[in-house]
Write a protein that holds these residues in place. Structure first.
Motif, PDB file in Angstrom:
ATOM      1  N   ARG A  78      -4.634   8.374   0.769  1.00  0.00           N
ATOM      2  CA  ARG A  78      -3.832   7.883  -0.355  1.00  0.00           C
ATOM      3  C   ARG A  78      -4.261   6.487  -0.790  1.00  0.00           C
ATOM      4  O   ARG A  78      -4.237   6.160  -1.967  1.00  0.00           O
ATOM      5  CB  ARG A  78      -2.341   7.864   0.031  1.00  0.00           C
ATOM      6  CG  ARG A  78      -1.787   9.220   0.417  1.00  0.00           C
ATOM      7  CD  ARG A  78      -2.002  10.246  -0.667  1.00  0.00           C
ATOM      8  NE  ARG A  78      -1.403  11.534  -0.330  1.00  0.00           N
ATOM      9  CZ  ARG A  78      -1.641  12.657  -0.984  1.00  0.00           C
ATOM     10  NH1 ARG A  78      -2.476  12.660  -2.013  1.00  0.00           N
ATOM     11  NH2 ARG A  78      -1.074  13.783  -0.605  1.00  0.00           N
ATOM     12  N   ARG A  79      -4.615   5.674   0.172  1.00  0.00           N
ATOM     13  CA  ARG A  79      -4.986   4.293  -0.136  1.00  0.00           C
ATOM     14  C   ARG A  79      -5.793   3.751   1.029  1.00  0.00           C
ATOM     15  O   ARG A  79      -5.437   3.969   2.182  1.00  0.00           O
ATOM     16  CB  ARG A  79      -3.725   3.446  -0.356  1.00  0.00           C
ATOM     17  CG  ARG A  79      -3.951   1.948  -0.511  1.00  0.00           C
ATOM     18  CD  ARG A  79      -2.632   1.261  -0.852  1.00  0.00           C
ATOM     19  NE  ARG A  79      -1.577   1.584   0.080  1.00  0.00           N
ATOM     20  CZ  ARG A  79      -1.420   1.010   1.265  1.00  0.00           C
ATOM     21  NH1 ARG A  79      -2.277   0.096   1.670  1.00  0.00           N
ATOM     22  NH2 ARG A  79      -0.404   1.338   2.052  1.00  0.00           N
ATOM     23  N   ALA A  80      -6.893   3.055   0.751  1.00  0.00           N
ATOM     24  CA  ALA A  80      -7.715   2.513   1.832  1.00  0.00           C
ATOM     25  C   ALA A  80      -8.474   1.291   1.348  1.00  0.00           C
ATOM     26  O   ALA A  80      -9.094   1.313   0.284  1.00  0.00           O
ATOM     27  CB  ALA A  80      -8.694   3.558   2.342  1.00  0.00           C
ATOM     28  N   GLU A  93      -3.426   2.997   9.107  1.00  0.00           N
ATOM     29  CA  GLU A  93      -4.417   2.182   9.799  1.00  0.00           C
ATOM     30  C   GLU A  93      -4.017   0.725   9.642  1.00  0.00           C
ATOM     31  O   GLU A  93      -3.847   0.240   8.516  1.00  0.00           O
ATOM     32  CB  GLU A  93      -5.802   2.427   9.220  1.00  0.00           C
ATOM     33  CG  GLU A  93      -6.901   1.576   9.854  1.00  0.00           C
ATOM     34  CD  GLU A  93      -8.262   1.798   9.223  1.00  0.00           C
ATOM     35  OE1 GLU A  93      -9.202   1.032   9.537  1.00  0.00           O
ATOM     36  OE2 GLU A  93      -8.409   2.740   8.405  1.00  0.00           O
ATOM     37  N   LEU A  94      -3.839   0.026  10.748  1.00  0.00           N
ATOM     38  CA  LEU A  94      -3.465  -1.373  10.689  1.00  0.00           C
ATOM     39  C   LEU A  94      -4.664  -2.218  10.271  1.00  0.00           C
ATOM     40  O   LEU A  94      -5.815  -1.864  10.504  1.00  0.00           O
ATOM     41  CB  LEU A  94      -2.943  -1.852  12.047  1.00  0.00           C
ATOM     42  CG  LEU A  94      -1.732  -1.109  12.632  1.00  0.00           C
ATOM     43  CD1 LEU A  94      -1.219  -1.828  13.869  1.00  0.00           C
ATOM     44  CD2 LEU A  94      -0.613  -0.944  11.614  1.00  0.00           C
ATOM     45  N   ALA A  95      -4.373  -3.348   9.671  1.00  0.00           N
ATOM     46  CA  ALA A  95      -5.439  -4.258   9.242  1.00  0.00           C
ATOM     47  C   ALA A  95      -6.112  -4.873  10.468  1.00  0.00           C
ATOM     48  O   ALA A  95      -5.502  -5.008  11.539  1.00  0.00           O
ATOM     49  CB  ALA A  95      -4.876  -5.350   8.359  1.00  0.00           C
ATOM     50  N   GLN A  96      -7.376  -5.243  10.312  1.00  0.00           N
ATOM     51  CA  GLN A  96      -8.118  -5.886  11.387  1.00  0.00           C
ATOM     52  C   GLN A  96      -7.642  -7.336  11.573  1.00  0.00           C
ATOM     53  O   GLN A  96      -7.196  -7.972  10.651  1.00  0.00           O
ATOM     54  CB  GLN A  96      -9.605  -5.900  11.042  1.00  0.00           C
ATOM     55  CG  GLN A  96     -10.234  -4.509  11.085  1.00  0.00           C
ATOM     56  CD  GLN A  96     -10.428  -3.977  12.492  1.00  0.00           C
ATOM     57  OE1 GLN A  96     -10.351  -4.718  13.472  1.00  0.00           O
ATOM     58  NE2 GLN A  96     -10.701  -2.691  12.611  1.00  0.00           N
ATOM     59  N   THR A 116       2.094  -2.515   1.839  1.00  0.00           N
ATOM     60  CA  THR A 116       0.756  -2.991   1.461  1.00  0.00           C
ATOM     61  C   THR A 116       0.021  -3.684   2.600  1.00  0.00           C
ATOM     62  O   THR A 116      -1.168  -3.961   2.480  1.00  0.00           O
ATOM     63  CB  THR A 116       0.867  -3.958   0.272  1.00  0.00           C
ATOM     64  OG1 THR A 116       1.734  -5.051   0.624  1.00  0.00           O
ATOM     65  CG2 THR A 116       1.432  -3.249  -0.950  1.00  0.00           C
ATOM     66  N   ARG A 117       0.710  -3.953   3.717  1.00  0.00           N
ATOM     67  CA  ARG A 117       0.035  -4.646   4.817  1.00  0.00           C
ATOM     68  C   ARG A 117      -0.915  -3.725   5.585  1.00  0.00           C
ATOM     69  O   ARG A 117      -1.738  -4.201   6.373  1.00  0.00           O
ATOM     70  CB  ARG A 117       1.054  -5.239   5.787  1.00  0.00           C
ATOM     71  CG  ARG A 117       1.890  -4.234   6.578  1.00  0.00           C
ATOM     72  CD  ARG A 117       2.779  -4.975   7.572  1.00  0.00           C
ATOM     73  NE  ARG A 117       3.585  -4.109   8.413  1.00  0.00           N
ATOM     74  CZ  ARG A 117       4.826  -3.744   8.136  1.00  0.00           C
ATOM     75  NH1 ARG A 117       5.378  -4.163   6.998  1.00  0.00           N
ATOM     76  NH2 ARG A 117       5.513  -2.962   8.953  1.00  0.00           N
ATOM     77  N   LYS A 141       7.481   7.945   2.624  1.00  0.00           N
ATOM     78  CA  LYS A 141       7.182   7.307   1.346  1.00  0.00           C
ATOM     79  C   LYS A 141       7.303   5.790   1.467  1.00  0.00           C
ATOM     80  O   LYS A 141       6.433   5.040   0.990  1.00  0.00           O
ATOM     81  CB  LYS A 141       8.119   7.819   0.255  1.00  0.00           C
ATOM     82  CG  LYS A 141       7.852   7.219  -1.118  1.00  0.00           C
ATOM     83  CD  LYS A 141       8.785   7.806  -2.172  1.00  0.00           C
ATOM     84  CE  LYS A 141       8.503   7.190  -3.543  1.00  0.00           C
ATOM     85  NZ  LYS A 141       9.417   7.748  -4.588  1.00  0.00           N
ATOM     86  N   ALA A 142       8.361   5.337   2.131  1.00  0.00           N
ATOM     87  CA  ALA A 142       8.561   3.896   2.306  1.00  0.00           C
ATOM     88  C   ALA A 142       7.461   3.298   3.175  1.00  0.00           C
ATOM     89  O   ALA A 142       6.928   2.220   2.871  1.00  0.00           O
ATOM     90  CB  ALA A 142       9.932   3.637   2.928  1.00  0.00           C
TER      91      ALA A 142
END
Length: 259
Positions: free
Chosen positions: A30-32, A256-259, A240-241, A234-235
């Protein structure tokens, strides 16, 4: 003793990616963020599987033949749970499907996590797929939690047939956080498959995230279980983090958590 996982892995590591998964349904990213694991790896997983994990599925079939086992009594205390909590469940009613299980094994091989945390274990089918990946890597450990003691006993027997690189705790994740203190590594992958209500999932996700390594993968199962879970996912997916958000087979949500 030759473990079943070793026979599985000899096939996998020599096979191209399209031979690893059996997934008629697609992994939908959906978003990456550019450079994230999802951006560079997951889009290539929209392939049909040629090879199979027959050994794990044979164990799953044996487990299904055991019939219905009582549900954990804790479910009766959950308000407005959308399904019946007085009857038992068979393995097939709660297990991870074979195609999604293969994805879990492949993701483990690709990510090479030091520590995977799973709750709940149920009858151990998803755990066997995580362990297949761990055995392929030759390192890593699965921490899995199941409060239903009858289910946990069956799961332990199943998991032992694949690997010994696991610790199964008879209890909830929330009540046994001290188990994590026995392992120096932070969580690299997590599978949240316990009580499917937003109240529980939001709280569990928070507990997991605070104990994760940068770039960790967290999977929420049964995101279409109810209207409440759809709203929950959905929430979560709109936060965005996160470095990436994807859906697996229309049933599980991956972040996937940010690096």
């Amino acid at each position: 003793m030759l473990k079943l996982a070793n026979k599985i892995i000899r096939r996998i590591v020599r096979a191209p990616l399209e031979q690893i998964l059996k997934t008629p349904q697609k992994v939908a990213v959906r978003r990456a963020m550019p450079g994230s694991w999802c951006a560079t790896r997951l889009p290539s997983l929209n392939r049909q599987v040629i090879s199979t994990f027959n050994e794990i599925e044979a164990i799953a079939t044996e487990t299904q033949s055991l019939g219905e086992k009582p549900l954990w009594e804790g479910f009766s205390q959950v308000k407005n749970y959308p399904t019946n909590t007085t009857t038992g469940r068979t393995s097939n009613q709660v297990r991870t499907s074979s195609d999604v299980g293969r994805f879990y094994a492949w993701a483990t091989i690709d990510k090479k996590p030091n520590l995977i945390v799973e709750f709940g274990t149920a009858f151990g089918v998803s755990g066997m797929y995580w362990l297949a990946g761990i055995e392929a890597n030759g390192s890593g450990h699965l921490l899995t939690f199941e409060p239903n003691h009858a289910w946990a006993d069956i799961a332990k027997s199943n998991l032992c047939r694949i690997s010994d690189k696991f610790t199964l705790t008879k209890g909830t994740f929330e009540d046994n956080l001290a188990v994590l203190d026995q392992f120096p590594a932070k969580i690299d992958m997590a599978f949240i498959d316990a009580i499917h209500t937003s109240e529980f999932v939001f709280a569990q996700l928070d507990l997991v995230e605070r104990r994760c390594a940068p770039g960790a993968i967290i999977i929420l199962d049964d995101i279409t279980f109810s209207d409440d879970m759809r709203a929950c996912w959905k929430a979560v997916s709109q936060r965005t983090r996160y470095a990436a958000v994807a859906e697996i087979g229309g049933r599980s949500g991956l972040i996937e958590l940010a690096q």
